[in-house]
Design a protein around this motif. Structure first.
Motif, mmCIF file in Angstrom:
data_model
loop_
_atom_site.group_PDB
_atom_site.id
_atom_site.type_symbol
_atom_site.label_atom_id
_atom_site.label_comp_id
_atom_site.label_asym_id
_atom_site.label_seq_id
_atom_site.Cartn_x
_atom_site.Cartn_y
_atom_site.Cartn_z
ATOM 1 N N VAL A 233 9.731 -2.969 -23.714
ATOM 2 C CA VAL A 233 8.732 -2.055 -23.162
ATOM 3 C C VAL A 233 7.896 -1.434 -24.276
ATOM 4 N N PRO A 234 6.708 -0.929 -23.946
ATOM 5 C CA PRO A 234 5.918 -0.211 -24.945
ATOM 6 C C PRO A 234 6.604 1.089 -25.362
ATOM 7 N N ILE A 235 6.582 1.384 -26.636
ATOM 8 C CA ILE A 235 7.074 2.674 -27.114
ATOM 9 C C ILE A 235 6.224 3.775 -26.474
ATOM 10 N N GLY A 236 6.890 4.834 -26.002
ATOM 11 C CA GLY A 236 6.155 5.952 -25.425
ATOM 12 C C GLY A 236 6.198 6.034 -23.919
ATOM 13 N N ILE A 237 6.814 5.046 -23.236
ATOM 14 C CA ILE A 237 6.934 5.172 -21.785
ATOM 15 C C ILE A 237 8.080 6.119 -21.460
ATOM 16 N N THR A 238 8.086 6.653 -20.237
ATOM 17 C CA THR A 238 9.092 7.631 -19.866
ATOM 18 C C THR A 238 10.414 6.961 -19.491
ATOM 19 N N VAL A 239 11.478 7.754 -19.595
ATOM 20 C CA VAL A 239 12.804 7.310 -19.151
ATOM 21 C C VAL A 239 12.768 6.954 -17.672
#
Length: 444
Positions: free
Chosen positions: A179-185
C-alpha cells in the motif's frame, strides 16, 4: 557501485530499516563490514511479510544482498531464514548458487530470533557486547523489505513510496498488502474485509512490541503489521496496565523465582540485564545498589519476561522501559562493560514461537495472509515528517503544489541523520505543517 554513490542513492531514495525502528540504511554501510546478514526471522508472531517477499521476490532480494556485500567489500552475505518458512527456503535454494558470496542459514523457530544480537550469534557465533552495535563485530543486519527497496532504488531508481503490511486478527480476510505510505489503518482493515467483532483493540506492529493505535493513524515506512485483537488477550491487557498498578503488583506478588532472567535472550548471551533483580529493587525500595537500574539499558524490550516467563502475570518489561526511558531523559548513559559468558543452558532455554503464540492466546489468528497489491485508487495520504530514527524531515513543498508519486516532498536538515520523504501518490498538497503533509489525488 562505489560506497559513496550507494549511500547517496539510499539517502535520496528514502530507504530505512523496514522491519524495526527505521534506522537510515545508508548510515549502516561500512567498509569495516565482514558479514552482511539478511534478517528473514520475522521476529514477531502473526507477521507474514518477509517470508512472502522472500518467495515472490527472491532474485531481487538476493541481487540486492550481493550489491551490499560487493559495495562494502564484505566476505559474505548470510540469508537467515526460520526453518518453518519452507517456501522461502526452497526459493532461496533454487537461486542462491547464482550469487557467489551468499549462503543460506536456517534459524530455529524461536522468539526473538529477529533480535539482531540473537541473530548475529545464531549465524556467526559472534557476541555483540552490551551497549555496542553490530559493526563492532564486523556485522551489518538488514531486513528483507529493506533490501528489496535497495534493489529497486539501484536498478530502477524507485524511491520508497509503498509498504508491505500484514493485516490479521479479527478481520474477515487476513492479508499482506502493498500500500502507499500514509494511508489510514482503517483503509487497511477495510481491504482485509473489515472487522469481525465490535469489541477490539488495534495494535500497530507485532503482539510483543507493537503499540496500541487508532484506526485513524497512518502507515509509515516502519509499519510491519496491523493486528485487530480481542480486548481480553494478553498483548492488549498488558498494554492497558499502568505503571502504578504494575509497581503495586511487583511489590505484592513477585516471588523472585527468576524465570524472567532465566529465559531472557540477552542475559543468556551474557548481558548484565537481570529482570528479577530489578523487580526486587523496585518492590523493596532498594536504592543503595544502582546496578539493577543501570542494567535496564541492556534490555531489548522483547517482552518475553512479561508475556511468557512470569507465572504471576507481572510486567517486568514495562517497568524496565519506564526506568530506562527516565534515565535517558535525565541524560544518564549506560556503563561500558563486557558481556559475561554465554549461558551453558541457552539451547534448552530458547522459547519456541508456537508455544509463545499459544501463551498469548493468538493461535487461531496464526493463519495465511496472502500477498495483495492495493496501490491504486487511494484518494488521500498523510505523510508524517518523522518516519525513522534520526532527524525529522522539513517540508520542501507548500499548499496547492502539484506533486507526482515519488517526488521529494521533505528532507532532513543538512548533515542530520535521516533520509528524504517522497509523495506516495500523485495529487495536490492540501496541508503542510511541522508534523505531516497531506496529499489529495487529482481524482478527488
Amino acid at each position: 557501485m562505489e560506497m559513496l554513490e550507494l549511500k547517496k542513492a539510499l539517502f535520496e531514495g528514502g530507504v530505512v530499516g523496514a522491519g524495526g525502528a527505521g534506522f537510515p540504511t545508508y548510515a549502516k554501510l561500512s567498509d569495516q563490514a565482514e558479514t552482511i546478514i539478511l534478517n528473514c526471522a520475522e521476529c514477531e508472531p502473526l507477521i507474514k511479510v518477509d517470508r512472502q517477499l522472500m518467495t515472490d521476490y527472491v532474485d531481487e532480494i538476493l541481487s540486492g544482498m550481493q550489491m551490499l556485500v560487493d559495495t562494502m567489500g564484505a566476505n559474505e552475505g548470510i540469508i537467515a531464514i526460520k526453518k518453518s518458512y519452507l517456501s522461502s527456503i526452497e526459493a532461496v535454494k533454487s537461486s542462491i548458487e547464482n550469487y557467489k558470496k551468499l549462503r543460506l542459514h536456517i534459524l530455529p523457530d524461536i522468539y526473538p530470533a529477529g533480535d539482531e544480537v540473537v541473530l548475529i550469534y545464531e549465524t556467526t557465533k559472534k557476541i555483540v557486547e552490551q551497549g555496542k552495535i553490530p559493526i563492532t563485530v564486523g556485522c551489518v543486519v538488514v531486513n528483507v523489505e529493506t533490501v528489496l527497496n535497495v534493489y529497486k532504488k539501484v536498478t530502477k531508481d524507485e524511491n520508497v513510496t509503498t509498504k508491505f503490511v500484514t493485516v490479521a486478527g479479527l478481520v474477515k480476510n487476513p492479508i499482506t498488502a502493498l500500500v502507499p505510505i500514509g494511508i489510514t489503518v482503517k483503509k487497511l482493515i477495510d481491504m482485509a474485509g473489515g472487522f469481525l467483532e465490535e469489541d477490539f483493540i488495534v495494535i500497530m506492529g507485532g503482539p510483543m512490541t507493537g503499540k496500541i493505535c487508532s484506526v485513524f493513524d497512518v502507515v509509515t515506512k516502519t509499519t510491519k503489521a496491523i493486528l485487530v485483537l480481542p480486548t481480553s488477550c494478553p498483548p492488549v491487557t498488558k498494554r492497558q496496565s499502568t505503571t502504578k498498578s504494575n509497581l503495586k503488583a511487583a511489590m505484592s506478588a513477585c516471588s523472585q523465582c527468576s524465570m524472567c532472567t532465566s529465559l531472557c535472550p540477552r542475559n543468556l548471551l551474557g548481558a548484565s540485564i537481570k529482570p528479577h533483580e530489578f523487580m526486587r529493587a523496585i518492590a523493596n525500595g532498594i536504592t543503595y545498589n544502582v546496578e539493577p537500574f543501570m542494567n535496564t539499558f541492556y534490555c531489548v524490550s522483547c517482552g518475553l519476561c512479561e508475556m511468557y516467563s512470569c507465572h504471576q502475570g507481572l510486567s517486568p518489561r514495562r517497568l524496565l522501559d519506564e526506568y530506562k526511558n527516565g534515565l535517558r531523559a535525565k541524560g544518564v548513559k549506560p556503563m561500558q562493560k563486557p558481556n559475561g559468558p554465554v549461558n551453558r543452558l541457552r539451547e534448552e532455554r530458547k522459547v519456541p514461537e508456537h508455544r509463545l503464540i499459544n501463551r498469548l492466546g493468538l493461535a487461531k489468528f496464526d493463519v495465511a495472509a496472502p500477498l495483495v497489491t492495493c496501490e491504486t485508487g487511494m484518494k488521500e495520504v498523510k505523510l508524517l515528517l518523522r518516519q525513522s530514527l534520526g532527524a525529522p524531515c522539513k517540508a520542501c513543498v507548500k499548499v496547492q503544489d502539484k506533486v507526482l508519486k515519488g517526488q521529494i516532498i521533505g528532507m532532513p536538515e543538512d548533515g542530520a541523520l535521516g533520509v528524504c520523504l517522497h509523495a506516495s501518490i500523485s495529487g495536490t498538497i492540501t496541508t503542510v505543517n511541522d508534523n505531516f503533509i497531506i496529499i489529495v489525488s487529482g481524482d478527488e
